[in-house]
Each structure stands twice: as C-alpha cells, then as structure tokens.
Design a protein around this motif. Structure first.
Motif, PDB file in Angstrom:
ATOM      1  N   GLN A 172       0.897  -1.298   0.022  1.00  0.00           N
ATOM      2  CA  GLN A 172      -0.117  -0.136   0.003  1.00  0.00           C
ATOM      3  C   GLN A 172       1.083   1.356  -0.025  1.00  0.00           C
ATOM      4  OE1 GLN A 172      -2.874   0.071   2.926  1.00  0.00           O
ATOM      5  NE2 GLN A 172      -3.729   1.959   2.180  1.00  0.00           N
ATOM      6  N   ARG A 180      -5.049   8.998   0.040  1.00  0.00           N
ATOM      7  CA  ARG A 180      -5.915   8.904  -0.853  1.00  0.00           C
ATOM      8  C   ARG A 180      -7.168   9.722  -0.894  1.00  0.00           C
ATOM      9  NH1 ARG A 180      -5.685   2.850  -2.123  1.00  0.00           N
ATOM     10  NH2 ARG A 180      -7.393   3.123  -3.430  1.00  0.00           N
ATOM     11  N   LYS A 181      -7.610  10.090   0.089  1.00  0.00           N
ATOM     12  CA  LYS A 181      -8.656  10.979   0.263  1.00  0.00           C
ATOM     13  C   LYS A 181      -8.495  12.579  -0.062  1.00  0.00           C
ATOM     14  CE  LYS A 181     -12.565  12.667   3.290  1.00  0.00           C
ATOM     15  NZ  LYS A 181     -12.664  12.443   4.997  1.00  0.00           N
ATOM     16  N   ALA A 221     -12.354   9.024  -9.517  1.00  0.00           N
ATOM     17  CA  ALA A 221     -12.395   8.245  -8.391  1.00  0.00           C
ATOM     18  C   ALA A 221     -12.157   6.657  -8.696  1.00  0.00           C
ATOM     19  CB  ALA A 221     -13.683   8.340  -7.440  1.00  0.00           C
ATOM     20  N   ASP A 222     -12.774   6.154  -9.854  1.00  0.00           N
ATOM     21  CA  ASP A 222     -12.311   5.068 -10.231  1.00  0.00           C
ATOM     22  C   ASP A 222     -11.062   4.575 -10.660  1.00  0.00           C
ATOM     23  OD1 ASP A 222     -15.343   4.718 -10.259  1.00  0.00           O
ATOM     24  OD2 ASP A 222     -15.538   4.871 -12.372  1.00  0.00           O
ATOM     25  N   ASN A 245      -8.731   4.434  -7.308  1.00  0.00           N
ATOM     26  CA  ASN A 245      -8.880   3.005  -6.757  1.00  0.00           C
ATOM     27  C   ASN A 245      -7.978   1.919  -7.225  1.00  0.00           C
ATOM     28  OD1 ASN A 245     -11.230   3.520  -5.167  1.00  0.00           O
ATOM     29  ND2 ASN A 245     -12.549   2.986  -6.687  1.00  0.00           N
ATOM     30  N   TRP A 246      -7.298   2.149  -8.450  1.00  0.00           N
ATOM     31  CA  TRP A 246      -6.226   1.221  -8.626  1.00  0.00           C
ATOM     32  C   TRP A 246      -4.682   1.688  -8.290  1.00  0.00           C
ATOM     33  CZ3 TRP A 246      -7.108  -3.158 -10.890  1.00  0.00           C
ATOM     34  CH2 TRP A 246      -8.523  -3.661 -11.041  1.00  0.00           C
ATOM     35  N   GLN A 298      -2.191  -0.766  -7.088  1.00  0.00           N
ATOM     36  CA  GLN A 298      -2.132  -2.054  -7.712  1.00  0.00           C
ATOM     37  C   GLN A 298      -0.961  -1.941  -8.685  1.00  0.00           C
ATOM     38  OE1 GLN A 298      -3.914  -4.778  -7.473  1.00  0.00           O
ATOM     39  NE2 GLN A 298      -5.060  -3.718  -5.836  1.00  0.00           N
TER      40      GLN A 298
END
Length: 181
Positions: free
Chosen positions: A73, A80-81, A100-101, A104-105, A108
């Motif tokens: 992480q 992130r916020k 926002a979508d 989320n990655w 990764q």
C-alpha cells in the motif's frame, strides 16, 4: 487439463462423448476459487484453436493466479482522500467518478511487477526470455481486445507460453501443500 496433446491432434477434431476419457481426471470442485478458475482458463488456453482466444485464456489464467495477492500500500487512506479531493478540484464535475475509479487502482502493481513478484516468491523457474514471451502474448491480446495492429502469436509461441503457465500453476498448487488437488 494442463497438458496439450500435441500439434498432431490440433488438426484432428476431438469429439467428447460417453466413451471419451480426455477430460479425466475431472477438476476437483473443492479447489480454492482462484485456483479452479485459473485451471479452467488454462484448459481453454491449451485447447482453443484460435490464437487470440488462446492468448486471452492464458492471460485470464494468469490474472486469476495474481488475484487477491497482497500488494504494497503506497498511499494511506487519508492520502487517498486528499488526492481524490485535489483531482476532483482539477477536473469538471462530470469527470469526478472517473477520477475516483482510477484512484481505486493506485496501489495495484502493473502486471509485469505483480507476476515477477509472485513467481519469485513461489520460486517458479522462469527465464527472462520466457517472461518476455508471456508479455508479448499479453500485448497481442491487449491490442486485439482494445484496438491496434495485432501481431498474431504463433501456435509454437502459444504452446510454449502454455507450458510456462503450466509450470507456474503447478508451483502454485504445490504452495498449498499439494492438497488442493
């Protein structure tokens, strides 16, 4: 369901019927979800006639292999916020959901890094040229799926890639203590 019967059989249509034993032993139902799906996808990669379908199934299998693995992480929830807030402030409101979508990655790892890490942790012997072949096939699959000039992988390259995939899956199952199968 892992081994290919050889190029000689590719030209001969196989008909599964009551007397056929080519689908034995059946894949056990009690396998962990990702293992079962990876094996089923690998079976399609080994048996389909179309090279792009084989490439798609091969990478679907590798994606199930990589699914659910812990990744580092890089950003805390508060970071992130804050990032989301800054990005939303920089774009029109109709693009907020897309931002926002994508956010989320952010933690990764790219597929190359994720696969390299997974096979390293499990001690799967994969050479640099074999690793490169897997990603050449991924490129062909991505171009076919998302548009672009596609260099169709040869049956020989796909067969070799499937043997690499089989090696990865065998090591993966062994990491469960062999009891998964």
């Amino acid at each position: 369901w892992i081994q290919r019967m050889g190029p000689r059989l590719r030209a001969t249509p196989l008909h599964f019927g009551a007397r056929s034993r080519l689908d034995e032993p059946p894949l056990p139902r009690g396998l962990p979800f990702e293992v079962r799906q990876a094996m089923l996808s690998a079976g399609r990669a080994l048996s389909d006639e179309d090279p792009i379908q084989r490439a798609q199934a091969l990478w679907e299998s590798l994606e199930f292999y990589l699914a659910g693995r812990a990744s580092e992480q890089l950003f805390s929830p508060s970071e992130r916020k804050e990032l989301l807030s800054c990005l939303r402030a920089a774009v029109p409101k109709d693009q907020h959901q897309r931002v926002a979508d994508l956010l989320n990655w952010i933690d990764q790892p790219p597929p190359k890094a994720a696969l390299k890490k997974a096979i390293g942790e499990e001690g799967v012997p994969v050479t640099k040229s074999e690793f490169d072949l897997l990603f050449e096939i991924r490129t062909a699959r991505n171009k076919a799926t998302h548009g672009g000039e596609v260099k169709i992988p040869s049956d020989q390259d796909l067969d070799y890639a499937c043997s690499i995939l089989s090696r990865i899956l065998v090591h993966w199952v062994e990491s469960f203590g062999g009891g998964a199968l």
